[in-house]
Motif scaffolding. Structure first.
Motif, PDB file in Angstrom:
ATOM      1  N   GLU A 137       0.765  -1.393   0.073  1.00  0.00           N
ATOM      2  CA  GLU A 137       0.018  -0.047  -0.070  1.00  0.00           C
ATOM      3  C   GLU A 137       0.985   1.219  -0.081  1.00  0.00           C
ATOM      4  O   GLU A 137       1.868   1.130   0.546  1.00  0.00           O
ATOM      5  N   ILE A 138       0.521   2.112  -0.772  1.00  0.00           N
ATOM      6  CA  ILE A 138       1.273   3.449  -0.666  1.00  0.00           C
ATOM      7  C   ILE A 138       1.066   4.428   0.240  1.00  0.00           C
ATOM      8  O   ILE A 138      -0.124   4.492   0.813  1.00  0.00           O
ATOM      9  N   LEU A 139       1.667   5.434   0.539  1.00  0.00           N
ATOM     10  CA  LEU A 139       1.659   6.627   1.503  1.00  0.00           C
ATOM     11  C   LEU A 139       1.417   5.957   2.745  1.00  0.00           C
ATOM     12  O   LEU A 139       0.502   6.407   3.545  1.00  0.00           O
ATOM     13  N   LEU A 140       2.119   5.173   3.492  1.00  0.00           N
ATOM     14  CA  LEU A 140       1.930   4.399   4.609  1.00  0.00           C
ATOM     15  C   LEU A 140       2.989   5.203   5.845  1.00  0.00           C
ATOM     16  O   LEU A 140       3.711   5.993   5.495  1.00  0.00           O
ATOM     17  N   PRO A 141       2.453   5.223   7.054  1.00  0.00           N
ATOM     18  CA  PRO A 141       3.094   5.928   8.071  1.00  0.00           C
ATOM     19  C   PRO A 141       4.591   5.321   8.452  1.00  0.00           C
ATOM     20  O   PRO A 141       5.161   6.108   9.018  1.00  0.00           O
ATOM     21  N   GLY A 142       5.054   4.310   7.915  1.00  0.00           N
ATOM     22  CA  GLY A 142       6.402   3.713   8.119  1.00  0.00           C
ATOM     23  C   GLY A 142       6.386   2.327   7.421  1.00  0.00           C
ATOM     24  O   GLY A 142       5.559   2.104   6.675  1.00  0.00           O
ATOM     25  N   ASN A 143       7.364   1.644   7.439  1.00  0.00           N
ATOM     26  CA  ASN A 143       7.617   0.396   6.868  1.00  0.00           C
ATOM     27  C   ASN A 143       6.712  -0.654   7.403  1.00  0.00           C
ATOM     28  O   ASN A 143       6.359  -0.711   8.647  1.00  0.00           O
ATOM     29  N   VAL A 144       6.438  -1.228   6.425  1.00  0.00           N
ATOM     30  CA  VAL A 144       5.303  -2.526   6.701  1.00  0.00           C
ATOM     31  C   VAL A 144       6.065  -3.740   5.808  1.00  0.00           C
ATOM     32  O   VAL A 144       6.780  -3.583   4.987  1.00  0.00           O
ATOM     33  N   PRO A 145       5.733  -4.736   6.609  1.00  0.00           N
ATOM     34  CA  PRO A 145       6.045  -6.206   5.756  1.00  0.00           C
ATOM     35  C   PRO A 145       5.237  -6.441   4.538  1.00  0.00           C
ATOM     36  O   PRO A 145       4.248  -5.698   4.111  1.00  0.00           O
TER      37      PRO A 145
END
Length: 428
Positions: A137-145
């Motif tokens: 998903e784009i424009l996330l608050p931080g790194n995600v798996p």
């Protein structure tokens, strides 16, 4: 489309790099144009506080150099203040506290504003990427798996905002750049677009994919099958918009290189010849599958005395198109001027008494999980495509999408693609 991502060139020039061709120092953009490059890809970060490069000001400098050298431009919106890749799609600091609707509005306005500003200075791009390697998903608050489920309602809204921004710029300027959506590694592309289109992704023109053997589960044959399937399933142009291959496993500086022994394919050693053959074979693979081209990342990130955030020098010099020590253009460029076999135009025409939708299945679709719905025309049911000469094809026309009622007899039909006029007519 023979492309090169030259996002590092301004920085390399400022760091004192001297690019040479045939023993003479030359503008690197002129070197690439002379060796067959016809598209320059350039990344754009929103407002990075850690570098002065890949900003809008820097991008203007780069686009001007590309256009002055006669090359088209692909502008790559990362929609981040930093690198955006499959595991890192971080929202820009200026947008961090926005609601979902406000974030979509920011994406739209930023995209539209950037493109109209560029157009006003004669720097309008020919193609635009809405996002970079947007596997997650784009424009996330931080790194995600990478395996975290995507909120597709949100994701489609934000991607659509970028697409609509490009379309609005086109209305204002009078010309709309082609719109590309970009996913890393071929095995991830089809499921991503299946989910995105089901969630309401708006119209776009080009499917872009990264293909690095180090991070992909598919070999060149698997890549070809993937591209051909994407072309028929989604009806979009397909471009390998990032790839690279090392010409050596040695480094010119102490900065660790990102592509090493684990990046090699059997039969393609880390030599100049191995790099050249990989790129030539890859390009033929893409063209045979009716893909539209290859863009190399980043063939001019040579070693200099400047530092990155991870070390002094370059982390990519063993994948560039320039030799160590003297920075001379080498045979990596040769794939852009090699001779390739183009796919042949093929037209299938089915004439019969049917007046409703018919369903074509062919083995070039790569599986029996979908068919191509055909509507009757004055000619009958028709389907046009491009396939390699000499390719055997099995196919059947059905009255229903479940493939239960064959219209061309009980047996599967077959043909071999020839050269020249490949119009095949069948009666039922």
């Amino acid at each position: 489309m023979f492309g090169a991502d030259l996002s590092y060139v301004n920085e390399m020039d400022d760091c004192g790099a001297v690019y040479r061709d045939n023993g003479r120092a030359e503008d690197p953009y002129e070197i690439f144009a002379k060796h067959g490059t016809n598209l320059v890809r350039l990344r754009l970060w929103n407002d990075p506080d850690w570098t002065e490069y890949s900003t809008l000001t820097d991008i203007k400098r780069s686009i001007r150099r590309a256009k002055d050298s006669g090359m088209a431009v692909l502008l790559d919106f990362h929609y981040s203040d930093d690198w955006a890749d499959p595991g890192d799609q971080k929202v820009p600091a200026a947008w961090a506290d926005l609601s979902e609707d406000a974030l979509a509005e920011a994406v739209y306005n930023y995209t539209l504003g950037t493109l109209t500003e560029l157009a006003g200075e004669g720097l309008y791009p020919d193609m635009v990427q809405v996002g970079n390697e947007t596997n997650t998903e784009i424009l996330l608050p931080g790194n995600v798996p990478e395996d975290q489920p995507i909120d597709w309602a949100r994701n489609a809204k934000l991607l659509n905002a970028g697409i609509l921004g490009v379309r609005a710029a086109g209305e204002q300027v009078g010309e709309t750049p082609k719109i590309m959506l970009h996913v890393a590694q071929p095995e991830n592309v089809e499921p991503w677009f299946d989910d995105g289109l089901a969630a309401g992704l708006l119209d776009f023109d080009v499917i872009g994919m990264s293909y690095y053997p180090k991070w992909s589960t598919r070999d060149l044959d698997g890549l070809e099958q993937t591209i051909r399937r994407l072309r028929h399933k989604f009806g979009k142009e397909v471009v390998v918009v990032e790839t690279a291959y090392p010409f050596t496993l040695d480094g010119e500086d102490a900065a660790p290189n990102l592509l090493g022994q684990d990046s090699l394919i059997e039969g393609y050693p880390a030599t100049l010849d191995g790099q050249r053959r990989y790129l030539t074979d890859l390009t033929q693979t893409v063209l045979s599958a009716d893909g539209q081209g290859v863009v190399y990342w980043e063939p001019a990130w040579v070693s200099t005395g400047c530092s990155t955030r991870w070390g002094k020098g370059s982390h990519w010099e063993n994948n560039t198109f320039f030799s160590y020590g003297d920075t001379k253009a080498h045979s990596g460029f040769d794939f852009m001027t090699a001779t390739y076999a183009a796919p042949q135009e093929v037209k299938l025409v089915f004439k019969g008494a049917g007046d409703g939708t018919a369903y074509l299945w062919a083995d070039f679709l790569g599986g029996r999980d979908f068919t191509l719905p055909l509507e009757p025309t004055a000619q009958g049911y028709t389907y046009a495509t491009r396939l390699p000469a000499g390719m055997p094809v099995e196919f059947q026309l059905y009255a229903d999408p479940a493939l239960d009622e064959p219209l061309l007899g009980a047996e599967m039909q077959s043909l071999t693609v020839g050269t020249g006029n490949n119009r095949y007519e069948f009666e039922f």
